[in-house]
Enzyme design. Structure first.
Site, PDB file in Angstrom:
ATOM      1  N   HIS A  40     -48.793  -3.667  29.203  1.00  0.00           N
ATOM      2  CA  HIS A  40     -48.433  -2.262  29.377  1.00  0.00           C
ATOM      3  C   HIS A  40     -49.555  -1.367  28.844  1.00  0.00           C
ATOM      4  O   HIS A  40     -50.441  -1.814  28.137  1.00  0.00           O
ATOM      5  CB  HIS A  40     -47.141  -1.944  28.616  1.00  0.00           C
ATOM      6  CG  HIS A  40     -45.907  -2.398  29.323  1.00  0.00           C
ATOM      7  ND1 HIS A  40     -44.804  -1.613  29.487  1.00  0.00           N
ATOM      8  CD2 HIS A  40     -45.602  -3.575  29.925  1.00  0.00           C
ATOM      9  CE1 HIS A  40     -43.869  -2.258  30.148  1.00  0.00           C
ATOM     10  NE2 HIS A  40     -44.326  -3.461  30.414  1.00  0.00           N
ATOM     11  N   ASP A  97     -39.021   1.297  35.376  1.00  0.00           N
ATOM     12  CA  ASP A  97     -39.801   0.952  34.179  1.00  0.00           C
ATOM     13  C   ASP A  97     -39.186   1.502  32.889  1.00  0.00           C
ATOM     14  O   ASP A  97     -38.656   2.599  32.858  1.00  0.00           O
ATOM     15  CB  ASP A  97     -41.224   1.533  34.349  1.00  0.00           C
ATOM     16  CG  ASP A  97     -42.171   1.033  33.287  1.00  0.00           C
ATOM     17  OD1 ASP A  97     -43.165   1.718  33.015  1.00  0.00           O
ATOM     18  OD2 ASP A  97     -41.884  -0.035  32.697  1.00  0.00           O
ATOM     19  N   HIS A  98     -39.240   0.648  31.868  1.00  0.00           N
ATOM     20  CA  HIS A  98     -38.730   1.045  30.535  1.00  0.00           C
ATOM     21  C   HIS A  98     -37.313   1.628  30.627  1.00  0.00           C
ATOM     22  O   HIS A  98     -37.020   2.693  30.095  1.00  0.00           O
ATOM     23  CB  HIS A  98     -39.666   2.047  29.860  1.00  0.00           C
ATOM     24  CG  HIS A  98     -40.845   1.398  29.201  1.00  0.00           C
ATOM     25  ND1 HIS A  98     -40.754   0.636  28.057  1.00  0.00           N
ATOM     26  CD2 HIS A  98     -42.141   1.373  29.560  1.00  0.00           C
ATOM     27  CE1 HIS A  98     -41.962   0.197  27.717  1.00  0.00           C
ATOM     28  NE2 HIS A  98     -42.819   0.606  28.613  1.00  0.00           N
ATOM     29  N   GLU A 112     -38.493  -8.016  34.290  1.00  0.00           N
ATOM     30  CA  GLU A 112     -39.478  -7.989  33.202  1.00  0.00           C
ATOM     31  C   GLU A 112     -38.766  -7.549  31.930  1.00  0.00           C
ATOM     32  O   GLU A 112     -37.920  -6.654  31.967  1.00  0.00           O
ATOM     33  CB  GLU A 112     -40.640  -7.044  33.478  1.00  0.00           C
ATOM     34  CG  GLU A 112     -41.550  -6.903  32.252  1.00  0.00           C
ATOM     35  CD  GLU A 112     -42.881  -6.213  32.511  1.00  0.00           C
ATOM     36  OE1 GLU A 112     -43.533  -6.534  33.531  1.00  0.00           O
ATOM     37  OE2 GLU A 112     -43.245  -5.339  31.714  1.00  0.00           O
ATOM     38  N   LYS A 165     -52.199   5.227  24.728  1.00  0.00           N
ATOM     39  CA  LYS A 165     -52.317   5.841  26.048  1.00  0.00           C
ATOM     40  C   LYS A 165     -53.723   6.367  26.305  1.00  0.00           C
ATOM     41  O   LYS A 165     -54.315   7.029  25.452  1.00  0.00           O
ATOM     42  CB  LYS A 165     -51.305   6.992  26.171  1.00  0.00           C
ATOM     43  CG  LYS A 165     -49.856   6.534  26.125  1.00  0.00           C
ATOM     44  CD  LYS A 165     -49.560   5.565  27.232  1.00  0.00           C
ATOM     45  CE  LYS A 165     -48.161   5.033  27.182  1.00  0.00           C
ATOM     46  NZ  LYS A 165     -47.950   3.966  28.186  1.00  0.00           N
TER      47      LYS A 165
HETATM   48  O1  LIG Z   1     -45.829   6.745  30.097  1.00  0.00           O
HETATM   49  C1  LIG Z   1     -44.899   5.967  30.401  1.00  0.00           C
HETATM   50  O2  LIG Z   1     -43.718   6.085  30.034  1.00  0.00           O
HETATM   51  C2  LIG Z   1     -45.196   4.771  31.291  1.00  0.00           C
HETATM   52  O3  LIG Z   1     -46.450   4.940  31.937  1.00  0.00           O
HETATM   53  C3  LIG Z   1     -45.177   3.453  30.496  1.00  0.00           C
HETATM   54  O4  LIG Z   1     -45.955   3.569  29.360  1.00  0.00           O
HETATM   55  C4  LIG Z   1     -45.610   2.258  31.369  1.00  0.00           C
HETATM   56  O5  LIG Z   1     -44.756   1.167  31.042  1.00  0.00           O
HETATM   57  C5  LIG Z   1     -47.004   1.823  31.142  1.00  0.00           C
HETATM   58  O6  LIG Z   1     -47.274   0.988  30.298  1.00  0.00           O
HETATM   59  C6  LIG Z   1     -48.063   2.417  31.994  1.00  0.00           C
HETATM   60  O7  LIG Z   1     -49.335   2.088  31.534  1.00  0.00           O
END
Ligand SMILES: O=C(O)[C@@H](O)[C@H](O)[C@H](O)C(=O)CO
Length: 519
Positions: free
Chosen positions: A358, A176-177, A284, A326
């Site tokens: 996300h 991810d990312h 993605e 977040k």
């Molecule tokens: O905190 C992070 O780096 C990951 O959780 C990231 O934000 C992830 O892509 C996400 O969206 C989880 O909700």
């Protein structure tokens, strides 16, 4: 536990012929039992330790890295083995569903980022039979950096949970990312089946601040063939997406889409041919962490340019209007979010992929809209931090003193995480640590400001040391281990709030909160 007891367990399991309701050894974790012809496999929880037990033909069992071995007669050998990567590879040779697979073809997929490596069993018990494909291994490079974990830790802990829960219907692992080619390669080599390319570094947000004149000058300074192609393809064009949805390109839309996003299109093309296609991975592309929201024109441009290059991602994560911060609910006008999500979904449907959401943790006010608008195109939703916060709920319940200490540290060192996350929580709007006591400590998880502070400071809290020793980590994990059932229950409740709304089993945030929130 002696190996002879495990041999008795294996023989009893074989004789039970699938009815494991009354096994004499209660340490046998029943969901993990697999019987293949006369071979028996299961995970034992003896002495609060998880061990793989294999009872198999002696001439095939050699690929396990055993702690204990006993020849059991009739050609059988018993092995007791630790839950390591090597032993997961060995068990996966017998049961291929232990390893992650592609999401391709699944309409509804959900990312369950587990920053601690101990949430997946609860997640899987919840997802069994729900019709949603779990991306059980999902950590960003940022999360790995902040928690001192590796991608292999993430994929391996998820794969063991898969075997332990007997989850045979498939799961995914999301690198991810990832931003740089070396990060992509690292995720691929670690066994990820999905790559979320974070194209932020190739998305030129500064273009959005240019005046119309500056924008026009910069666009027309491109090579003539590009200027001609982009104007001929998009300028003053309206693209019909069906069901009354359409995207129109003004001159500004064309010039901004090209100058902000085309570099990222070319980068996506490079990554696709270098890593995605050769490894048959799910692709993605995420632009959710850029500064400017992704307009429908931007999204259509990006998708169409990839399409022209023969590339169809599995999912694409626009930066939606409003704020997906977040660990707290959506911030913004829900009516406008609905209008724009409908177009983003129509664009994704038109080009054959799905929208990815996300920072999906706690966005409960958005999910009734996502469900209502779903026309069978499907979605991908990512969560992570909210699972961390349910672990902190266990700490608040069973060791309020530790919770108070962790909150105080997070509160007083919040500036350390500002380079990593965008959020509005600030100390002025959060309870001062000295005001927290056993009677109000749980409220830290329901008030948005301290909730975001605790959420974003996960890495600092897990790795902070004094005099070469962890200040919180060891106590934190002991409380969780001692209260795993409580943690599992909190996780089950909390993720249920999300998927009940996404699947239309509930109509509102208040409804799921009333049903699931711990009293
Ligand atoms: O905190 C992070 O780096 C990951 O959780 C990231 O934000 C992830 O892509 C996400 O969206 C989880 O909700």
């Amino acid at each position: 536990m002696s190996t002879s007891k495990y041999i008795d367990d294996a023989r009893e399991i074989f004789a039970a012929n699938g009815d494991y309701s009354n096994l004499s050894d209660k340490d046998v974790y029943v969901p993990s039992i697999q019987v293949d012809r006369t071979n028996v496999y299961f995970i034992s929880h003896a002495n609060n330790e998880k061990k793989l037990v294999v009872f198999e033909n002696g001439n095939t069992i050699g690929d396990f890295d055993a702690e204990e071995t006993e020849v059991a007669g009739a050609g059988k050998t018993l092995v007791v083995a630790p839950l390591t990567k090597a032993n997961n590879d060995a068990i996966a040779k017998r049961f291929q569903w232990v390893k992650p697979i592609s999401r391709h073809g699944y309409k509804y997929t959900f990312g369950l980022g587990d920053r601690l490596g101990n949430a997946s069993n609860a997640h899987l018990r919840l997802f069994k039979g729900r019709g949603i494909f779990p991306i059980l291994g999902q950590q960003s490079i940022r999360e790995l950096l902040l928690t001192d974990r590796t991608e292999l830790d993430v994929v391996t802990s998820a794969a063991w949970a898969i075997f332990e829960e007997g989850y045979t219907t498939g799961w995914g692992a999301d690198g991810d990312h990832v931003k740089e080619p070396y990060e992509v390669e690292y995720a691929v080599e670690s066994g990820c089946t999905m790559i979320t390319l974070d194209a932020t570094k190739k998305i030129h947000n500064e273009i959005a601040d240019l005046s119309d004149e500056e924008l026009d000058a910069k666009f027309n300074a491109l090579d003539d063939d590009y200027v001609k192609y982009f104007n001929d393809t998009y300028l003053d064009k309206t693209f019909d997406l069906g069901d009354g949805a359409e995207v129109h390109f003004t001159k500004k839309d064309v010039e901004q889409s090209v100058l902000i996003f085309f570099d990222a299109v070319l980068y996506g093309e490079f990554i696709y041919h270098r890593f995605i296609e050769p490894n048959n991975l799910d692709f993605e592309i995420s632009m959710d962490e850029t500064i400017v929201p992704t307009t429908p024109a931007n999204h259509y441009f990006f998708a169409n340019e990839l399409h022209e290059k023969g590339i169809t991602p599995e999912t694409l994560a626009p930066k939606f209007y409003g704020e997906f911060q977040k660990a707290i609910d959506y911030i913004g006008d829900l009516d406008r979010f609905e209008r724009e999500y409908k177009i983003h979904q129509a664009i994704s449907k038109h080009f054959g992929y799905r929208v990815s959401i996300h920072s999906g943790s706690d966005k409960l006010s958005v999910y009734p809209i996502v469900h209502k608008l779903d026309d069978g195109t499907g979605w991908h939703v990512k969560t992570a931090g909210t699972n961390w916060l349910e672990a902190m709920r266990v700490i608040a319940k069973h060791d309020p003193e530790l919770m108070k200490e962790m909150y105080s540290y997070a509160y007083n060192h919040l500036q350390d995480v500002k380079p990593f996350y965008v959020f509005t929580a600030d100390k002025d709007n959060s309870p001062k640590p000295e005001t927290i006591n056993d009677s109000n400590v749980m409220s830290l998880l329901s008030d948005d400001n301290p909730r975001q502070i605790i959420h974003t400071m996960y890495g600092n809290l897990l790795t902070y040391q004094e005099s070469f020793r962890y200040v919180f980590r060891d106590r934190f994990f002991k409380v969780l281990t001692d209260h795993q059932d409580q943690y599992d229950d909190y996780l089950n409740r909390h993720i249920s709030e999300h998927i009940d709304l996404l699947q239309g089993k509930a109509a509102s945030r208040d409804e799921v909160r009333a049903k699931y929130e711990p009293k």
